[in-house]
Scaffold this motif. Structure first.
Motif, PDB file in Angstrom:
ATOM      1  N   GLY A  17     -26.727 -39.642 -22.446  1.00 22.20           N
ATOM      2  CA  GLY A  17     -27.082 -40.843 -23.182  1.00 22.20           C
ATOM      3  C   GLY A  17     -27.445 -40.575 -24.633  1.00 22.20           C
ATOM      4  N   VAL A  18     -28.046 -39.424 -24.889  1.00 23.22           N
ATOM      5  CA  VAL A  18     -28.549 -39.115 -26.230  1.00 23.22           C
ATOM      6  C   VAL A  18     -27.425 -38.725 -27.192  1.00 23.22           C
ATOM      7  N   VAL A  19     -26.474 -37.955 -26.739  1.00 29.71           N
ATOM      8  CA  VAL A  19     -25.401 -37.476 -27.625  1.00 29.71           C
ATOM      9  C   VAL A  19     -24.581 -38.640 -28.202  1.00 29.71           C
ATOM     10  N   PRO A  20     -24.158 -39.623 -27.405  1.00 30.74           N
ATOM     11  CA  PRO A  20     -23.443 -40.761 -28.020  1.00 30.74           C
ATOM     12  C   PRO A  20     -24.305 -41.525 -29.029  1.00 30.74           C
ATOM     13  N   LEU A  21     -25.590 -41.677 -28.740  1.00 31.68           N
ATOM     14  CA  LEU A  21     -26.476 -42.333 -29.705  1.00 31.68           C
ATOM     15  C   LEU A  21     -26.546 -41.541 -31.009  1.00 31.68           C
ATOM     16  N   ALA A  22     -26.597 -40.226 -30.904  1.00 33.42           N
ATOM     17  CA  ALA A  22     -26.643 -39.380 -32.099  1.00 33.42           C
ATOM     18  C   ALA A  22     -25.379 -39.545 -32.933  1.00 33.42           C
ATOM     19  N   LEU A  23     -24.231 -39.617 -32.285  1.00 36.38           N
ATOM     20  CA  LEU A  23     -22.974 -39.806 -33.014  1.00 36.38           C
ATOM     21  C   LEU A  23     -22.934 -41.162 -33.707  1.00 36.38           C
ATOM     22  N   VAL A  24     -23.420 -42.197 -33.039  1.00 40.45           N
ATOM     23  CA  VAL A  24     -23.449 -43.535 -33.638  1.00 40.45           C
ATOM     24  C   VAL A  24     -24.388 -43.557 -34.849  1.00 40.45           C
ATOM     25  N   VAL A  25     -25.566 -42.979 -34.701  1.00 41.42           N
ATOM     26  CA  VAL A  25     -26.518 -42.959 -35.821  1.00 41.42           C
ATOM     27  C   VAL A  25     -25.974 -42.137 -36.978  1.00 41.42           C
ATOM     28  N   PHE A  26     -25.334 -41.026 -36.677  1.00 41.90           N
ATOM     29  CA  PHE A  26     -24.720 -40.227 -37.742  1.00 41.90           C
ATOM     30  C   PHE A  26     -23.718 -41.073 -38.520  1.00 41.90           C
ATOM     31  N   GLY A  27     -22.838 -41.754 -37.799  1.00 33.62           N
ATOM     32  CA  GLY A  27     -21.841 -42.595 -38.458  1.00 33.62           C
ATOM     33  C   GLY A  27     -22.476 -43.701 -39.288  1.00 33.62           C
ATOM     34  N   ALA A  41     -26.906 -32.250 -40.326  1.00 31.26           N
ATOM     35  CA  ALA A  41     -27.964 -31.272 -40.056  1.00 31.26           C
ATOM     36  C   ALA A  41     -29.209 -31.959 -39.506  1.00 31.26           C
ATOM     37  N   GLY A  42     -29.566 -33.091 -40.080  1.00 32.45           N
ATOM     38  CA  GLY A  42     -30.749 -33.817 -39.616  1.00 32.45           C
ATOM     39  C   GLY A  42     -30.581 -34.374 -38.214  1.00 32.45           C
ATOM     40  N   VAL A  43     -29.438 -35.004 -37.956  1.00 30.26           N
ATOM     41  CA  VAL A  43     -29.193 -35.587 -36.636  1.00 30.26           C
ATOM     42  C   VAL A  43     -29.113 -34.485 -35.579  1.00 30.26           C
ATOM     43  N   ALA A  44     -28.463 -33.393 -35.905  1.00 30.91           N
ATOM     44  CA  ALA A  44     -28.368 -32.283 -34.939  1.00 30.91           C
ATOM     45  C   ALA A  44     -29.752 -31.703 -34.652  1.00 30.91           C
ATOM     46  N   ALA A  45     -30.529 -31.469 -35.700  1.00 29.18           N
ATOM     47  CA  ALA A  45     -31.872 -30.905 -35.505  1.00 29.18           C
ATOM     48  C   ALA A  45     -32.761 -31.867 -34.722  1.00 29.18           C
ATOM     49  N   GLY A  46     -32.734 -33.138 -35.087  1.00 30.89           N
ATOM     50  CA  GLY A  46     -33.561 -34.123 -34.393  1.00 30.89           C
ATOM     51  C   GLY A  46     -33.166 -34.285 -32.939  1.00 30.89           C
ATOM     52  N   PHE A 111     -36.444 -40.702 -31.080  1.00 32.03           N
ATOM     53  CA  PHE A 111     -36.644 -41.872 -30.228  1.00 32.03           C
ATOM     54  C   PHE A 111     -35.555 -42.025 -29.167  1.00 32.03           C
ATOM     55  N   PHE A 112     -34.503 -41.234 -29.244  1.00 29.83           N
ATOM     56  CA  PHE A 112     -33.364 -41.393 -28.343  1.00 29.83           C
ATOM     57  C   PHE A 112     -33.694 -41.161 -26.863  1.00 29.83           C
ATOM     58  N   PRO A 113     -34.497 -40.151 -26.507  1.00 28.03           N
ATOM     59  CA  PRO A 113     -34.793 -40.000 -25.077  1.00 28.03           C
ATOM     60  C   PRO A 113     -35.473 -41.236 -24.485  1.00 28.03           C
ATOM     61  N   LYS A 114     -36.438 -41.781 -25.198  1.00 27.51           N
ATOM     62  CA  LYS A 114     -37.124 -42.974 -24.689  1.00 27.51           C
ATOM     63  C   LYS A 114     -36.169 -44.154 -24.604  1.00 27.51           C
ATOM     64  N   LEU A 115     -35.345 -44.315 -25.617  1.00 24.50           N
ATOM     65  CA  LEU A 115     -34.383 -45.407 -25.622  1.00 24.50           C
ATOM     66  C   LEU A 115     -33.365 -45.244 -24.488  1.00 24.50           C
TER      67      LEU A 115
END
Length: 130
Positions: A17-27, A41-46, A111-115
């Protein structure tokens, strides 16, 4: 020795669930004008920090349950809670001091794990009511 297979399975589900959210936020951040390399770098680290923090939480819960003594388990969970907050503060300070990492890119994934858990549990409740 506690069996961490439950924690590992929970982490695997969370990653899906978290990885797709990270890709969307990056975009979205790149579309909003954030520099791509710093945002990545920020999205990967976070994202990695958020997943690691969840792993620590899951292991702490399994360890506390295996202790047998509820009072001792509760103290262990409280200590883990404080430690994880301190680690989060250190992570955020490091992100702010590292000027080439996108701060929104590093903070939003926290916040992605909680979401993800909220959305997955919401979907489960909808299925039960049918």
């Amino acid at each position: 020795m506690p069996d961490y297979s439950i924690a590992a399975e929970a982490l695997r589900k969370l990653v899906r669930g978290v990885v797709p959210l990270a890709l969307v936020v990056f975009g979205l951040l790149v579309l909003l004008g954030q520099p791509p390399v710093q945002t990545l770098a920020g999205v990967a680290a976070g994202t990695l920090f958020a997943l690691w923090n969840f792993w620590l939480l899951a292991r702490s819960a399994v360890r506390a349950a295996a202790m047998g003594d509820p009072a001792r388990g509760q103290r262990a969970v409280a200590a883990s809670y404080v430690t994880r907050y301190v680690l989060t503060a250190v992570f955020l300070a490091a992100v702010m001091l590292t000027r080439w990492v996108s701060i929104p890119g590093a903070v939003l994934p926290l916040f992605f794990p909680k979401l993800t858990l909220l959305l997955s549990n919401y979907g489960r409740k909808e299925e039960k009511h049918r």
